[in-house]
Design a protein around this motif. Sequence first.
Motif, PDB file in Angstrom:
ATOM      1  N   THR A 386     -13.894  29.976  17.130  1.00  0.00           N
ATOM      2  CA  THR A 386     -13.305  31.327  17.199  1.00  0.00           C
ATOM      3  C   THR A 386     -12.337  31.412  18.376  1.00  0.00           C
ATOM      4  OG1 THR A 386     -15.339  32.250  16.282  1.00  0.00           O
ATOM      5  CG2 THR A 386     -13.841  33.794  17.323  1.00  0.00           C
ATOM      6  N   MET A 387     -12.775  30.926  19.528  1.00  0.00           N
ATOM      7  CA  MET A 387     -11.899  30.912  20.709  1.00  0.00           C
ATOM      8  C   MET A 387     -10.701  29.976  20.477  1.00  0.00           C
ATOM      9  SD  MET A 387     -11.925  32.416  23.662  1.00  0.00           S
ATOM     10  CE  MET A 387     -11.146  32.337  25.257  1.00  0.00           C
ATOM     11  N   PHE A 388     -10.973  28.862  19.801  1.00  0.00           N
ATOM     12  CA  PHE A 388      -9.951  27.850  19.498  1.00  0.00           C
ATOM     13  C   PHE A 388      -8.779  28.484  18.747  1.00  0.00           C
ATOM     14  CE2 PHE A 388      -9.912  23.048  18.569  1.00  0.00           C
ATOM     15  CZ  PHE A 388      -8.551  23.041  18.340  1.00  0.00           C
ATOM     16  N   TYR A 389      -9.049  29.066  17.544  1.00  0.00           N
ATOM     17  CA  TYR A 389      -7.928  29.581  16.742  1.00  0.00           C
ATOM     18  C   TYR A 389      -7.337  30.863  17.326  1.00  0.00           C
ATOM     19  CZ  TYR A 389     -11.455  32.429  14.181  1.00  0.00           C
ATOM     20  OH  TYR A 389     -12.458  33.303  13.837  1.00  0.00           O
ATOM     21  N   THR A 390      -8.130  31.609  18.120  1.00  0.00           N
ATOM     22  CA  THR A 390      -7.593  32.827  18.739  1.00  0.00           C
ATOM     23  C   THR A 390      -6.577  32.489  19.829  1.00  0.00           C
ATOM     24  OG1 THR A 390      -9.660  33.975  18.290  1.00  0.00           O
ATOM     25  CG2 THR A 390      -8.224  34.968  19.911  1.00  0.00           C
ATOM     26  N   ILE A 391      -6.923  31.555  20.695  1.00  0.00           N
ATOM     27  CA  ILE A 391      -5.995  31.151  21.766  1.00  0.00           C
ATOM     28  C   ILE A 391      -4.748  30.498  21.163  1.00  0.00           C
ATOM     29  CG2 ILE A 391      -5.685  29.625  23.764  1.00  0.00           C
ATOM     30  CD1 ILE A 391      -7.348  32.114  24.341  1.00  0.00           C
ATOM     31  N   ARG A 392      -4.943  29.700  20.104  1.00  0.00           N
ATOM     32  CA  ARG A 392      -3.789  29.097  19.407  1.00  0.00           C
ATOM     33  C   ARG A 392      -2.863  30.184  18.864  1.00  0.00           C
ATOM     34  NH1 ARG A 392      -3.466  28.137  13.858  1.00  0.00           N
ATOM     35  NH2 ARG A 392      -1.807  26.700  13.244  1.00  0.00           N
ATOM     36  N   LEU A 393      -3.450  31.220  18.262  1.00  0.00           N
ATOM     37  CA  LEU A 393      -2.661  32.329  17.715  1.00  0.00           C
ATOM     38  C   LEU A 393      -1.910  33.061  18.824  1.00  0.00           C
ATOM     39  CD1 LEU A 393      -2.023  34.073  15.175  1.00  0.00           C
ATOM     40  CD2 LEU A 393      -3.993  35.466  15.783  1.00  0.00           C
ATOM     41  N   LEU A 394      -2.608  33.344  19.927  1.00  0.00           N
ATOM     42  CA  LEU A 394      -1.971  34.060  21.033  1.00  0.00           C
ATOM     43  C   LEU A 394      -0.843  33.227  21.655  1.00  0.00           C
ATOM     44  CD1 LEU A 394      -4.988  35.771  22.868  1.00  0.00           C
ATOM     45  CD2 LEU A 394      -3.371  36.776  21.273  1.00  0.00           C
ATOM     46  N   MET A 395      -1.031  31.912  21.729  1.00  0.00           N
ATOM     47  CA  MET A 395       0.030  31.049  22.267  1.00  0.00           C
ATOM     48  C   MET A 395       1.266  31.091  21.376  1.00  0.00           C
ATOM     49  SD  MET A 395      -0.785  29.592  25.140  1.00  0.00           S
ATOM     50  CE  MET A 395       0.299  28.192  25.229  1.00  0.00           C
ATOM     51  N   TYR A 396       1.039  30.999  20.064  1.00  0.00           N
ATOM     52  CA  TYR A 396       2.174  31.036  19.126  1.00  0.00           C
ATOM     53  C   TYR A 396       2.890  32.385  19.171  1.00  0.00           C
ATOM     54  CZ  TYR A 396       1.819  26.646  16.529  1.00  0.00           C
ATOM     55  OH  TYR A 396       1.882  25.326  16.170  1.00  0.00           O
ATOM     56  N   LEU A 397       2.114  33.476  19.283  1.00  0.00           N
ATOM     57  CA  LEU A 397       2.702  34.814  19.196  1.00  0.00           C
ATOM     58  C   LEU A 397       3.291  35.291  20.526  1.00  0.00           C
ATOM     59  CD1 LEU A 397       1.494  34.964  16.388  1.00  0.00           C
ATOM     60  CD2 LEU A 397       0.563  37.184  16.933  1.00  0.00           C
ATOM     61  N   MET A 398       2.603  35.021  21.620  1.00  0.00           N
ATOM     62  CA  MET A 398       2.940  35.666  22.895  1.00  0.00           C
ATOM     63  C   MET A 398       3.675  34.746  23.876  1.00  0.00           C
ATOM     64  SD  MET A 398       1.714  38.646  22.460  1.00  0.00           S
ATOM     65  CE  MET A 398       0.881  39.225  20.999  1.00  0.00           C
ATOM     66  N   VAL A 399       3.305  33.484  23.920  1.00  0.00           N
ATOM     67  CA  VAL A 399       3.751  32.623  25.024  1.00  0.00           C
ATOM     68  C   VAL A 399       4.922  31.729  24.611  1.00  0.00           C
ATOM     69  CG1 VAL A 399       3.020  30.860  26.696  1.00  0.00           C
ATOM     70  CG2 VAL A 399       1.427  32.664  25.990  1.00  0.00           C
ATOM     71  N   ASN A 400       4.831  31.126  23.416  1.00  0.00           N
ATOM     72  CA  ASN A 400       5.888  30.197  22.991  1.00  0.00           C
ATOM     73  C   ASN A 400       7.224  30.920  22.820  1.00  0.00           C
ATOM     74  OD1 ASN A 400       3.852  28.376  22.994  1.00  0.00           O
ATOM     75  ND2 ASN A 400       3.822  28.006  20.796  1.00  0.00           N
ATOM     76  N   GLU A 401       8.276  30.135  22.683  1.00  0.00           N
ATOM     77  CA  GLU A 401       9.614  30.702  22.536  1.00  0.00           C
ATOM     78  C   GLU A 401       9.774  31.398  21.192  1.00  0.00           C
ATOM     79  OE1 GLU A 401      12.224  30.777  24.707  1.00  0.00           O
ATOM     80  OE2 GLU A 401      10.763  30.045  26.169  1.00  0.00           O
ATOM     81  N   PHE A 402      10.654  32.413  21.180  1.00  0.00           N
ATOM     82  CA  PHE A 402      10.946  33.131  19.933  1.00  0.00           C
ATOM     83  C   PHE A 402      11.755  32.213  19.016  1.00  0.00           C
ATOM     84  CE2 PHE A 402      13.484  36.278  17.472  1.00  0.00           C
ATOM     85  CZ  PHE A 402      12.418  36.934  16.875  1.00  0.00           C
ATOM     86  N   ASN A 403      11.224  31.929  17.802  1.00  0.00           N
ATOM     87  CA  ASN A 403      11.795  30.874  16.963  1.00  0.00           C
ATOM     88  C   ASN A 403      12.448  31.352  15.678  1.00  0.00           C
ATOM     89  OD1 ASN A 403      11.128  28.629  18.547  1.00  0.00           O
ATOM     90  ND2 ASN A 403       9.011  28.753  17.869  1.00  0.00           N
ATOM     91  N   LEU A 404      12.579  32.652  15.474  1.00  0.00           N
ATOM     92  CA  LEU A 404      13.163  33.133  14.220  1.00  0.00           C
ATOM     93  C   LEU A 404      14.632  32.719  14.144  1.00  0.00           C
ATOM     94  CD1 LEU A 404      12.000  34.625  11.830  1.00  0.00           C
ATOM     95  CD2 LEU A 404      12.981  36.725  12.691  1.00  0.00           C
ATOM     96  N   LEU A 405      15.060  32.282  12.961  1.00  0.00           N
ATOM     97  CA  LEU A 405      16.397  31.711  12.805  1.00  0.00           C
ATOM     98  C   LEU A 405      17.493  32.743  13.063  1.00  0.00           C
ATOM     99  CD1 LEU A 405      15.680  29.586   9.618  1.00  0.00           C
ATOM    100  CD2 LEU A 405      15.682  28.838  11.991  1.00  0.00           C
ATOM    101  N   ILE A 470      -3.786  22.455  21.186  1.00  0.00           N
ATOM    102  CA  ILE A 470      -3.341  22.363  19.787  1.00  0.00           C
ATOM    103  C   ILE A 470      -2.078  23.194  19.566  1.00  0.00           C
ATOM    104  CG2 ILE A 470      -3.963  23.092  17.429  1.00  0.00           C
ATOM    105  CD1 ILE A 470      -5.208  20.481  18.105  1.00  0.00           C
ATOM    106  N   SER A 471      -1.947  24.313  20.303  1.00  0.00           N
ATOM    107  CA  SER A 471      -0.761  25.162  20.120  1.00  0.00           C
ATOM    108  C   SER A 471       0.513  24.445  20.552  1.00  0.00           C
ATOM    109  CB  SER A 471      -0.916  26.458  20.911  1.00  0.00           C
ATOM    110  OG  SER A 471      -0.807  26.211  22.296  1.00  0.00           O
ATOM    111  N   LEU A 472       0.364  23.395  21.364  1.00  0.00           N
ATOM    112  CA  LEU A 472       1.530  22.627  21.795  1.00  0.00           C
ATOM    113  C   LEU A 472       1.915  21.551  20.789  1.00  0.00           C
ATOM    114  CD1 LEU A 472       0.441  22.145  25.529  1.00  0.00           C
ATOM    115  CD2 LEU A 472       1.897  23.938  24.574  1.00  0.00           C
ATOM    116  N   MET A 473       1.036  21.323  19.773  1.00  0.00           N
ATOM    117  CA  MET A 473       1.270  20.268  18.789  1.00  0.00           C
ATOM    118  C   MET A 473       1.867  20.858  17.514  1.00  0.00           C
ATOM    119  SD  MET A 473      -2.239  18.104  18.861  1.00  0.00           S
ATOM    120  CE  MET A 473      -2.926  17.381  20.326  1.00  0.00           C
ATOM    121  N   ASN A 474       2.502  20.000  16.710  1.00  0.00           N
ATOM    122  CA  ASN A 474       2.879  20.399  15.356  1.00  0.00           C
ATOM    123  C   ASN A 474       1.832  19.875  14.372  1.00  0.00           C
ATOM    124  OD1 ASN A 474       3.406  17.679  15.138  1.00  0.00           O
ATOM    125  ND2 ASN A 474       5.627  17.915  15.318  1.00  0.00           N
ATOM    126  N   LEU A 475       2.028  20.174  13.095  1.00  0.00           N
ATOM    127  CA  LEU A 475       1.020  19.809  12.090  1.00  0.00           C
ATOM    128  C   LEU A 475       0.888  18.295  11.961  1.00  0.00           C
ATOM    129  CD1 LEU A 475      -0.918  21.111  10.070  1.00  0.00           C
ATOM    130  CD2 LEU A 475       0.860  20.945   8.353  1.00  0.00           C
TER     131      LEU A 475
END
Length: 572
Positions: A386-405, A470-475
């Motif tokens: 639960t903590m794993f996928y939540t922190i991954r989600l927050l990293m993608y949404l809040m911390v990483n760069e804005f990636n919309l084309l 994991i949030s720093l990795m790609n699929l």
Amino acid sequence: MCFISFFFLFMYMLVNMIGTIYLLMMNLVIFLEWEIVSFNSMNIVFSILLDWMSLLFMMFVSMISSSVIFYSKSYMKSELNLNRFIILVLFFVLSMMLLIMSPNIISIFLGWDGLGLVSYALVIFYQNIKSYNAGMLTVLSNRVGDVMLLMVIAWMMNFGSWNFIFYLDLMKSDLSMQIISCLIILGAMTKSAQIPFSAWLPAAMAAPTPVSALVHSSTLVTAGVYLLIRFNNLLLGTEFLKMLLLISGLTMFMAGISAIYEFDLKKIIALSTLSQLGLMMSILSMGMSDLAFFHLLTHAMFKALLFMCAGVIIHMLNDNQDIRYMGGLSLYIPLTSLCLNISNLSLCGIPFLSGFYSKDLILEMVSMSNLNLIIFFLYYFSTGLTMFYTIRLLMYLMVNEFNLLSVYNLYEEDYTMLKSMILLLIMSVISGSFLSWMIFFYPYMIFLPFNMKMFVIYVTIFGGVFGWLISLMNLYSMNKLILSYKLSNFLSLMWFMPNLFTYGINYNILKLGQNFMKNIDLGWSELYSGQGLYKILKNYSIIFNNLLMNNFKIYMYSFILWMMFMFFMKMI
């Protein structure tokens, strides 16, 4: 229409809150019977059970549904059929209310089936091929539970009444206990999407986001848990609860693993709901129904808020749900990001938010229980996930760069949505503490060694660290980490359950039904019953009609044929 519905539901919530406090203080249970029809010795009676549990649950349902309807006023403002949508949501809430306050298996079935029917109408609301497929999967999976309840209704005719609330202790000493408890558990598993019926829950994300907020917090998926809470006295001591404990533990584990691989924002939140449902069902199967109910209420608050925040983000990003295109949202929409972070941390069980009071208590009671290592592993590993996928989600949404084309001007212009989320934000912070003071009549005494006591913290920290990595990795990197593409495919696709159910079971059952219809209904059955009988009778009626016309030729032909037949018989 939106404002009127919101106002009445909000007022109903206040009435339920006052009623709950009164019944708790006075230790009362109100049982009402309304005689609809009385004819000779036959009575048709509608029963209502009002105790602190049903009133408290109705208070939470009406609070969330009022917020969702107020939120829909803005979220669905471009929808031409907004009033139809609001009416469907109201029917959905009314079905849940009927289920909550019913001590009678017939009226429970009416609410149960109402939930299934209206959920189908809401899932296919957008009327595209994906919605139709998801709606069909949802309704066919839920029909299994409906059939189980119908069998319970038929079996309870042995007791002379369908008011199960009076018979729970009597049924314990009866053979019926095993049959009814098995049917009730199977019915609850379909509605609360436990393995192997889990495929429909992420598929139901085809519905509008306000519906997802309502369905995944306090209505459809919690109906199974609530039914088991009501039947808890009957189920205690049966062998089926041990099976349910294993299945719900595996559901928690499977949902957590799948959420790590998922990139669809709504599906990640849906899988977290599935994980929490597994937690509720598993603690329920250990006999702690009050803890399951406590977690049900706290979970409803932050999960509804989480879906509302997801809806705002999806709207802002031009209806895009892929988290790989998101990032840096805390700079653009700070208030929505605040709500999202608090609800996510509450889901993880961060101390002194609402989820902490129920989750931590559940895990400590599990640590004190006499369980084997597999169940213990499933509980704690799923908590880490639960903590794993939540922190991954927050990293993608809040911390990483804005990636919309494309370039988007993101800002919180819509205060209608924010206002509807404020109440749920407050409840996500305080509901755990005030419910723990209000509904537990006795303190839970926890005696654990220091490391066992801190084990939840250890698991949460490990889950958070791995989520960040994991949030720093790609699929591709994640697949290499698992060392096998096939294994990672298996884990990411919910153990192939959607494929198995969609193409395996549901498709083949529908194909079988089609073959039965072609060969039996429209084939043999038609040839030898409907059409066949009609043709035979038509031919005979023509013959008899000709005979009755007194035609001399017919008599002559008949006479000659009869003489020939008699001559032939004599020759033999």
